[in-house]
Design a protein around this motif. Structure first.
Motif, PDB file in Angstrom:
ATOM      1  N   ASP A  98      15.395 -18.743  -0.137  1.00  0.00           N
ATOM      2  CA  ASP A  98      15.331 -17.680  -1.138  1.00  0.00           C
ATOM      3  C   ASP A  98      16.690 -17.545  -1.811  1.00  0.00           C
ATOM      4  N   GLU A  99      16.792 -18.056  -3.017  1.00  0.00           N
ATOM      5  CA  GLU A  99      18.048 -18.054  -3.757  1.00  0.00           C
ATOM      6  C   GLU A  99      19.225 -18.442  -2.870  1.00  0.00           C
ATOM      7  N   PRO A 100      19.183 -19.635  -2.320  1.00  0.00           N
ATOM      8  CA  PRO A 100      20.233 -20.030  -1.374  1.00  0.00           C
ATOM      9  C   PRO A 100      21.584 -20.128  -2.054  1.00  0.00           C
ATOM     10  N   PRO A 148       0.432   1.983  -5.366  1.00  0.00           N
ATOM     11  CA  PRO A 148       0.418   0.605  -4.862  1.00  0.00           C
ATOM     12  C   PRO A 148       1.212  -0.337  -5.763  1.00  0.00           C
ATOM     13  N   VAL A 149       2.004  -1.214  -5.127  1.00  0.00           N
ATOM     14  CA  VAL A 149       2.832  -2.148  -5.889  1.00  0.00           C
ATOM     15  C   VAL A 149       2.245  -3.549  -5.729  1.00  0.00           C
ATOM     16  N   ARG A 150       1.990  -4.165  -6.845  1.00  0.00           N
ATOM     17  CA  ARG A 150       1.436  -5.507  -6.826  1.00  0.00           C
ATOM     18  C   ARG A 150       2.593  -6.502  -6.822  1.00  0.00           C
ATOM     19  N   LEU A 151       2.794  -7.165  -5.696  1.00  0.00           N
ATOM     20  CA  LEU A 151       3.928  -8.087  -5.586  1.00  0.00           C
ATOM     21  C   LEU A 151       3.563  -9.462  -6.126  1.00  0.00           C
ATOM     22  N   VAL A 152       2.385  -9.926  -5.730  1.00  0.00           N
ATOM     23  CA  VAL A 152       1.942 -11.272  -6.074  1.00  0.00           C
ATOM     24  C   VAL A 152       0.464 -11.165  -6.416  1.00  0.00           C
ATOM     25  N   PRO A 154       0.821  -1.215   0.000  1.00  0.00           N
ATOM     26  CA  PRO A 154       0.000   0.000   0.000  1.00  0.00           C
ATOM     27  C   PRO A 154       0.855   1.266   0.000  1.00  0.00           C
ATOM     28  N   LEU A 155       1.632   1.450  -1.034  1.00  0.00           N
ATOM     29  CA  LEU A 155       2.427   2.674  -1.132  1.00  0.00           C
ATOM     30  C   LEU A 155       1.604   3.722  -1.875  1.00  0.00           C
ATOM     31  N   THR A 156       2.167   4.906  -2.036  1.00  0.00           N
ATOM     32  CA  THR A 156       1.411   5.954  -2.750  1.00  0.00           C
ATOM     33  C   THR A 156       0.996   5.458  -4.129  1.00  0.00           C
ATOM     34  N   GLY A 188      11.686 -17.432 -12.136  1.00  0.00           N
ATOM     35  CA  GLY A 188      11.065 -16.277 -12.754  1.00  0.00           C
ATOM     36  C   GLY A 188      12.069 -15.164 -12.869  1.00  0.00           C
ATOM     37  N   PRO A 189      11.778 -14.187 -13.744  1.00  0.00           N
ATOM     38  CA  PRO A 189      12.709 -13.069 -13.904  1.00  0.00           C
ATOM     39  C   PRO A 189      12.796 -12.225 -12.632  1.00  0.00           C
ATOM     40  N   SER A 190      13.837 -11.428 -12.560  1.00  0.00           N
ATOM     41  CA  SER A 190      14.011 -10.562 -11.395  1.00  0.00           C
ATOM     42  C   SER A 190      12.815  -9.619 -11.269  1.00  0.00           C
ATOM     43  N   GLY A 191      12.326  -9.501 -10.072  1.00  0.00           N
ATOM     44  CA  GLY A 191      11.187  -8.613  -9.836  1.00  0.00           C
ATOM     45  C   GLY A 191       9.855  -9.259 -10.109  1.00  0.00           C
ATOM     46  N   SER A 192       9.838 -10.556 -10.345  1.00  0.00           N
ATOM     47  CA  SER A 192       8.577 -11.213 -10.681  1.00  0.00           C
ATOM     48  C   SER A 192       7.795 -11.597  -9.422  1.00  0.00           C
ATOM     49  N   GLY A 193       8.365 -11.394  -8.232  1.00  0.00           N
ATOM     50  CA  GLY A 193       7.603 -11.653  -7.006  1.00  0.00           C
ATOM     51  C   GLY A 193       7.941 -12.965  -6.340  1.00  0.00           C
ATOM     52  N   LYS A 194       9.097 -13.544  -6.671  1.00  0.00           N
ATOM     53  CA  LYS A 194       9.465 -14.836  -6.098  1.00  0.00           C
ATOM     54  C   LYS A 194       9.677 -14.729  -4.587  1.00  0.00           C
ATOM     55  N   SER A 195      10.492 -13.750  -4.204  1.00  0.00           N
ATOM     56  CA  SER A 195      10.746 -13.577  -2.768  1.00  0.00           C
ATOM     57  C   SER A 195       9.445 -13.264  -2.044  1.00  0.00           C
ATOM     58  N   SER A 196       8.660 -12.383  -2.655  1.00  0.00           N
ATOM     59  CA  SER A 196       7.404 -11.989  -2.013  1.00  0.00           C
ATOM     60  C   SER A 196       6.517 -13.193  -1.754  1.00  0.00           C
ATOM     61  N   LEU A 197       6.448 -14.108  -2.732  1.00  0.00           N
ATOM     62  CA  LEU A 197       5.619 -15.301  -2.571  1.00  0.00           C
ATOM     63  C   LEU A 197       6.168 -16.167  -1.432  1.00  0.00           C
ATOM     64  N   PHE A 240      17.744 -17.361   3.783  1.00  0.00           N
ATOM     65  CA  PHE A 240      17.650 -16.169   2.954  1.00  0.00           C
ATOM     66  C   PHE A 240      18.758 -16.146   1.924  1.00  0.00           C
ATOM     67  N   GLN A 241      18.559 -15.247   0.955  1.00  0.00           N
ATOM     68  CA  GLN A 241      19.515 -15.147  -0.139  1.00  0.00           C
ATOM     69  C   GLN A 241      20.918 -14.831   0.385  1.00  0.00           C
ATOM     70  N   PHE A 242      20.956 -13.900   1.295  1.00  0.00           N
ATOM     71  CA  PHE A 242      22.215 -13.667   1.986  1.00  0.00           C
ATOM     72  C   PHE A 242      22.083 -14.322   3.342  1.00  0.00           C
ATOM     73  N   THR A 294      15.033 -19.936  -7.198  1.00  0.00           N
ATOM     74  CA  THR A 294      16.340 -19.990  -7.850  1.00  0.00           C
ATOM     75  C   THR A 294      16.310 -19.342  -9.222  1.00  0.00           C
ATOM     76  N   HIS A 295      17.441 -18.755  -9.555  1.00  0.00           N
ATOM     77  CA  HIS A 295      17.636 -18.184 -10.885  1.00  0.00           C
ATOM     78  C   HIS A 295      18.183 -19.227 -11.847  1.00  0.00           C
ATOM     79  N   ASP A 296      18.735 -20.259 -11.233  1.00  0.00           N
ATOM     80  CA  ASP A 296      19.533 -21.223 -11.983  1.00  0.00           C
ATOM     81  C   ASP A 296      18.611 -22.241 -12.649  1.00  0.00           C
ATOM     82  N   ILE A 313      13.957  -7.233   5.353  1.00  0.00           N
ATOM     83  CA  ILE A 313      14.553  -8.255   4.495  1.00  0.00           C
ATOM     84  C   ILE A 313      14.438  -7.853   3.031  1.00  0.00           C
ATOM     85  N   ARG A 314      13.303  -7.296   2.662  1.00  0.00           N
ATOM     86  CA  ARG A 314      13.121  -6.806   1.295  1.00  0.00           C
ATOM     87  C   ARG A 314      14.179  -5.786   0.955  1.00  0.00           C
ATOM     88  N   GLY A 315      14.383  -4.846   1.914  1.00  0.00           N
ATOM     89  CA  GLY A 315      15.358  -3.801   1.671  1.00  0.00           C
ATOM     90  C   GLY A 315      16.752  -4.361   1.504  1.00  0.00           C
TER      91      GLY A 315
HETATM   92  N1  LIG Z   1       9.606  -2.046  -0.628  1.00  0.00           N
HETATM   93  C1  LIG Z   1       9.242  -2.047  -1.909  1.00  0.00           C
HETATM   94  N2  LIG Z   1       8.794  -0.915  -2.469  1.00  0.00           N
HETATM   95  C2  LIG Z   1       8.420  -0.899  -3.760  1.00  0.00           C
HETATM   96  N3  LIG Z   1       8.469  -1.948  -4.557  1.00  0.00           N
HETATM   97  C3  LIG Z   1       8.901  -3.106  -4.072  1.00  0.00           C
HETATM   98  C4  LIG Z   1       9.318  -3.217  -2.713  1.00  0.00           C
HETATM   99  N4  LIG Z   1       9.710  -4.474  -2.487  1.00  0.00           N
HETATM  100  C5  LIG Z   1       9.550  -5.134  -3.646  1.00  0.00           C
HETATM  101  N5  LIG Z   1       9.085  -4.317  -4.590  1.00  0.00           N
HETATM  102  C6  LIG Z   1       8.756  -4.695  -5.962  1.00  0.00           C
HETATM  103  O1  LIG Z   1       7.966  -5.837  -5.907  1.00  0.00           O
HETATM  104  C7  LIG Z   1       8.272  -6.709  -6.957  1.00  0.00           C
HETATM  105  C8  LIG Z   1       8.513  -8.107  -6.485  1.00  0.00           C
HETATM  106  O2  LIG Z   1       9.692  -8.122  -5.686  1.00  0.00           O
HETATM  107  P1  LIG Z   1      10.404  -9.481  -5.238  1.00  0.00           P
HETATM  108  O3  LIG Z   1      11.523  -9.141  -4.351  1.00  0.00           O
HETATM  109  O4  LIG Z   1       9.363 -10.398  -4.721  1.00  0.00           O
HETATM  110  O5  LIG Z   1      10.938 -10.027  -6.625  1.00  0.00           O
HETATM  111  P2  LIG Z   1      11.908 -11.240  -6.880  1.00  0.00           P
HETATM  112  O6  LIG Z   1      11.270 -12.076  -7.892  1.00  0.00           O
HETATM  113  O7  LIG Z   1      12.316 -11.872  -5.610  1.00  0.00           O
HETATM  114  O8  LIG Z   1      13.158 -10.503  -7.531  1.00  0.00           O
HETATM  115  P3  LIG Z   1      14.691 -10.904  -7.428  1.00  0.00           P
HETATM  116  O9  LIG Z   1      14.884 -12.071  -8.325  1.00  0.00           O
HETATM  117  O10 LIG Z   1      15.407  -9.712  -7.945  1.00  0.00           O
HETATM  118  O11 LIG Z   1      15.002 -11.196  -5.999  1.00  0.00           O
HETATM  119  C9  LIG Z   1       9.435  -6.104  -7.681  1.00  0.00           C
HETATM  120  O12 LIG Z   1       8.986  -5.491  -8.871  1.00  0.00           O
HETATM  121  C10 LIG Z   1       9.967  -5.078  -6.735  1.00  0.00           C
HETATM  122  O13 LIG Z   1      10.483  -3.984  -7.465  1.00  0.00           O
END
Ligand SMILES: Nc1ncnc2c1ncn2[C@@H]1O[C@H](COP(=O)(O)OP(=O)(O)OP(=O)(O)O)[C@@H](O)[C@H]1O
Ligand SMILES: [Mg+2]
Lengths: 249, 412
Positions: free
Chosen positions: A170-172, A20-24, A16-18, A41-50, A92-94, A203-205, B408-410
Motif C-alpha cells: 500500500d503506497e510503499p 454507511p460509507v461505500r469503500l469499494v 456500516p456506520l450511521t 486513483g485519487p485519494s479516497g477512491s478506495g485503493k487501500s480498502s481494495l 503498508f504505507q508506513f 501508488t500515487h506515482d 490500519i485505516r485510522g
Molecule cells: N473508518 C472510516 N470511516 C469513514 N470513512 C472511511 C473510513 N475509512 C475510510 N473511509 C473512507 O473510505 C474511502 C476509501 O478509503 P481508502 O483509504 O480506501 O482510500 P484510498 O484510495 O486508499 O485513499 P488514499 O490515497 O488517501 O490512501 C474514503 O473516502 C475514506 O474517506
C-alpha cells in the motif's frame, strides 16, 4: 490465464456506520501468478480498502474474494490467519515494524510464527533477505535508527519472509523521496516474476505505475480502467540483477 | 510459545514502572495474606491443642438429650408434650459395668469411669463447697493431664489405702490445709468421711483449682451412698479428630448423652470458622484490588500497542495468539507478584514467630503462635494467579477481537 492467484468477484464493501460509507463497489479483478499490478486513483477512491479485501484482512459486504481459486468467504478467522501467514505478504504505507525488535528479529517474526524452520535457519534466511535488500549493515539496529527508505525495505523483507506467492503493498513509496522510491520500486519489480510471485502495489506515482505490467484505476470505489502495458507473462521473467532473487529452500 | 512470550516481555518492559507497581501490589497482597493466615491458623491451632489436652475428648454423662416419652403420649396418639427437660436419673449410668465393658471393646483410646458428687470440705472450721470426682487413678492418668499439674504429692498416691484426696492448691489455701492434713468431706447425701490430702495440683483454671477434689471411685461411691454407681465416663482418643464419631456411636449404643470436645466447644470452633471466612474474604479483596492494578496496566498496553496488534494480525497471527500475549502479561505480573509475595509471607511469618512477649508476672515467655502450612501459600498464590490471568484476559479478549483494518485505516 490459468487459475488466478487472487480474484475479486463483484466485491462491494460498505462500512456500516450511521451514514454507511461505500469503500469499494462492484469490483471484478483477477491477478495471475507473476503479475506486477499497479492500483492507482485519487485519494479516497478506495485503493487501500481494495487491497485489504484482496489480502483478506477485511471481508466484502457482498461478492467474493478467491485465493488460488478458493473462496475465502466461509473461512474461520483462524483459517484466514493461516492463509495470510503463508500466502500473503503485506507492506503498508508506513513501515509498521515492531519498535522493540531489531531489524532482523522483525523479519524473523513471520517465520517464527509459522514454525517451519529451525531458529538457526530462520536467522540465516532473515539475514539473507536483508542482505539482498541492501540492509546487511543494519540488521542489529532498531527500526527507529533507520531512515524511512530503509524501514520500508525492512517491511518488504518481512513481507517476503515466508516466501508468499502474493505481495500486497500500500503506497510503499508514498513517504519516500525519489531515490528511495526508485530503490523500493526496483525491489518490488524484481520480486514480481520470481517463482510466479505476484505484486499488487497501490501508488500515487503515475510514472511508476506506467512502468508496471498492468494498471488498475479506481474512482469512487469502482474500477474505471484496467490496462495491460505488457503482454501477460506465462511463467515470469528473468530475475532482476540485484535485489530480491530469493529462492525458497 | 516463545515468540508470544517475547512479545509480551517487550510490552511489559515498555511499561516497567507501572508493572513494578502492580507487581508490588500483588506481592504485598500475597505476602500479608500468607502472614495473616499463618498467624490466625497458629493461634487457632494453639488454642485447639490446649483444648484437646485439657479436656476429655468424649464425655458420657448420665443424661439424655430428649425426655422420655411420657405416659400420656404413649396412651394417646393425639398427645404431644413439648418443653420437657430430661430428668436427671439419680441412679447414674445404669449397669455401668456392662456399659464400660461394651465401650472398652471398640473405643480406640483410654476410658475413665467416674462418679461426680457435690459436697462440702471442712478443715479447722472453714467450709468450702467442693465438687468431688471419684476415679480410678490409673485410668484417670491415661485420660487427663492432671499428673502434669501436680505441685506436690503424687496423683497415684490416691491408691495408698484409706480415704485419700488430691485437691487444688487454691482450695487448700482457702481451707488452710496442706499436704498430709486430714479434711472432712460431707456429701449432699449426708455421708461424711475424713480424707487425707495426698497431693495438690494447679491447673491454672480457677474454678477447678478452687473446687475440685479427686478421690478414688470407691470413696465417692461411699459418699454418694451408691455402690458401683458411675455417672461420668471420659474418653481420651489416640486421634482427637475421631471424637465426633466415637461420641455418636457411644450415644447410639448407650442412649446416654455423649459429648465430643468439638460439640462441647462448638461456639468457639464456629467463631474460628467465621474468623477464617472473614480472613479469606479480606485476602480475596486484597488480591482483587491487586488484580485491578494488573487489569489497568494490561488495558493501557493493549491501547498503546493497538498498532502492533494490527500488524501481527495482518502478518497472520490468530486472535488466540494475541489473547495469549496479553494474558501472559497478566500472568507474568501475577506470577512474579505471587512468587515475591510467597517470599515476603515466609519472611513475615518467620519474623512473627520470633516475637516474644511476656505473659503475666514474667513466668512464661510466649511466642506469637504461627503455623507453617503450604496450603496458605497455594491459596494465596493461586488466587493471585487466577485474578491476574482474569485481569489479563478481559482486556486481551477485547484487543484480540478488534479488526486490524480499523486500526490500519485510522493510521494511514
Ligand atoms: N473508518 C472510516 N470511516 C469513514 N470513512 C472511511 C473510513 N475509512 C475510510 N473511509 C473512507 O473510505 C474511502 C476509501 O478509503 P481508502 O483509504 O480506501 O482510500 P484510498 O484510495 O486508499 O485513499 P488514499 O490515497 O488517501 O490512501 C474514503 O473516502 C475514506 O474517506
Ligand atoms: Mg490509502
Amino acid at each position: 490465464m490459468s487459475v488466478p492467484l487472487v480474484e475479486a468477484r463483484g466485491v462491494t464493501r460498505i462500512l456500516p456506520l450511521t451514514v454507511p460509507v461505500r469503500l469499494v463497489e462492484d469490483v471484478d479483478l483477477a491477478v495471475g501468478p507473476g503479475e506486477l499490478v499497479a492500483i492507482t486513483g485519487p485519494s479516497g477512491s478506495g485503493k487501500s480498502s481494495l487491497l485489504y479485501l484482496l489480502g483478506i484482512l477485511d471481508a466484502p459486504t457482498s461478492g467474493e474474494i478467491l485465493l488460488n481459486g478458493e473462496k475465502t468467504h466461509a473461512m474461520t478467522s483462524d483459517q484466514r490467519a493461516a492463509l495470510r501467514l503463508r500466502g500473503i505478504g503485506f507492506v503498508f504505507q508506513f513501515h509498521f515494524l515492531l519498535p522493540e525488535f531489531s531489524v532482523i528479529d522483525n523479519v524473523a517474526i513471520p517465520m517464527r510464527r509459522l514454525g517451519a524452520l529451525s531458529g538457526r535457519e530462520i536467522e540465516a534466511r532473515s539475514a539473507d533477505i536483508l542482505t539482498r535488500l541492501g540492509l546487511a549493515d543494519h540488521m542489529r539496529k532498531r527500526p527507529e535508527q533507520l531512515s524511512g527508505g530503509q524501514r520500508q525495505r525492512v517491511a518488504v523483507a518481512r513481507a517476503l519472509a515466508n516466501d508468499p506467492p502474493l505481495i500486497l503493498a500500500d503506497e510503499p513509496t508514498g513517504s519516500l523521496d525519489s531515490a528511495a522510491s526508485e530503490q523500493v520500486f526496483e525491489i518490488l519489480s524484481d520480486i514480481a516474476g520470481q517463482d510466479g510471485k505476484s505484486v499488487i502495489a497501490v501508488t500515487h506515482d503515475t510514472d511508476m505505475a506506467e512502468r508496471m505490467d498492468r494498471r488498475v484505476h479506481l474512482i469512487d470505489g469502482r474500477i474505471v480502467s484496467d490496462e495491460r502495458r505488457r503482454p501477460e507473462r506465462p511463467t515470469g521473467r528473468a530475475p532482476g540483477p540485484g535485489a530480491a532473487g530469493i529462492p525458497l529452500e | 510459545m516463545r515468540l508470544l512470550l517475547e512479545i509480551a516481555l517487550t510490552h511489559v518492559r515498555g511499561r516497567a514502572r507501572q508493572t513494578i507497581v502492580s507487581v508490588a501490589g500483588v506481592t504485598l497482597g500475597v505476602g500479608f495474606a500468607i502472614a495473616m493466615a499463618a498467624l490466625m491458623q497458629g493461634s487457632q491451632d494453639e488454642f485447639v491443642t490446649t483444648l484437646i489436652d485439657a479436656m476429655p475428648h468424649v464425655q458420657i454423662t448420665d443424661e439424655t438429650r430428649t425426655p422420655r416419652t411420657q405416659p400420656a403420649e404413649r396412651a394417646y396418639a393425639a398427645v404431644e408434650i413439648h418443653g420437657l427437660r430430661p430428668r436427671d436419673d439419680p441412679r447414674g449410668i445404669l449397669n455401668p459395668v456392662e456399659a464400660l465393658a461394651g465401650l472398652r471393646s471398640w473405643v480406640p483410646g483410654a476410658i475413665s469411669a467416674g462418679l461426680n458428687v457435690s459436697g462440702v470440705a471442712r478443715y479447722g472450721g472453714t467450709d468450702r463447697g467442693v465438687s468431688i470426682l471419684g476415679i480410678e487413678p490409673e485410668d484417670e492418668l491415661r485420660v487427663s493431664k492432671i499428673a502434669q499439674d501436680m505441685t506436690s504429692g503424687k496423683f497415684s498416691d490416691l491408691v495408698g489405702g484409706g480415704f485419700a484426696a488430691v485437691i487444688g492448691d487454691s482450695l487448700a489455701e482457702r481451707l488452710g490445709a496442706g499436704l498430709n492434713d486430714s479434711i472432712r468431706i460431707s456429701a449432699s447425701t449426708g455421708v461424711a468421711r475424713n480424707f487425707k490430702i495426698v497431693g495438690l495440683f494447679h491447673t491454672g483454671v480457677v474454678a477447678t483449682d478452687e473446687t475440685m477434689v479427686y478421690v478414688r471411685l470407691k470413696s465417692a461411691q461411699v459418699l454418694a451412698a451408691r455402690q458401683n454407681a458411675v455417672n461420668d465416663i471420659r474418653i481420651r482418643l489416640g486421634d482427637p479428630d475421631a471424637a465426633s464419631a466415637v461420641a455418636a456411636r457411644a450415644e447410639e449404643l448407650l442412649a446416654l448423652k455423649s459429648v465430643s470436645w468439638q460439640e462441647a466447644n462448638e461456639s468457639i470452633l464456629e467463631a474460628f470458622a467465621v474468623r477464617n471466612i472473614i480472613m479469606y474474604t479480606v485476602v480475596a479483596a486484597i488480591l482483587v484490588v491487586a488484580g485491578f492494578g494488573i487489569f489497568n496496566i494490561v488495558s493501557i498496553i493493549t491501547h498503546e500497542k493497538a498498532r502492533d496488534i494490527a500488524i501481527l494480525k495482518s502478518i497472520g497471527f490468530r486472535d488466540r495468539d494475541m489473547r495469549l500475549v496479553f494474558m501472559a502479561e497478566g500472568a507474568l505480573m501475577g506470577g512474579l507478584g505471587g512468587a515475591l509475595g510467597a517470599g515476603l509471607g515466609a519472611a513475615l511469618t518467620a519474623y512473627m514467630g520470633t516475637i516474644e512477649f511476656e505473659f503475666r508476672e514474667a513466668t512464661e515467655v510466649t511466642h506469637l503462635p504461627v503455623t507453617w502450612n503450604w496450603i496458605h501459600y497455594a491459596i494465596a498464590v493461586g488466587l493471585a494467579l487466577a485474578t491476574a490471568a482474569l485481569a489479563g484476559y478481559l482486556p486481551a479478549r477485547r484487543a484480540a477481537q478488534g479488526n486490524p483494518v480499523d486500526i490500519i485505516r485510522g493510521a494511514t
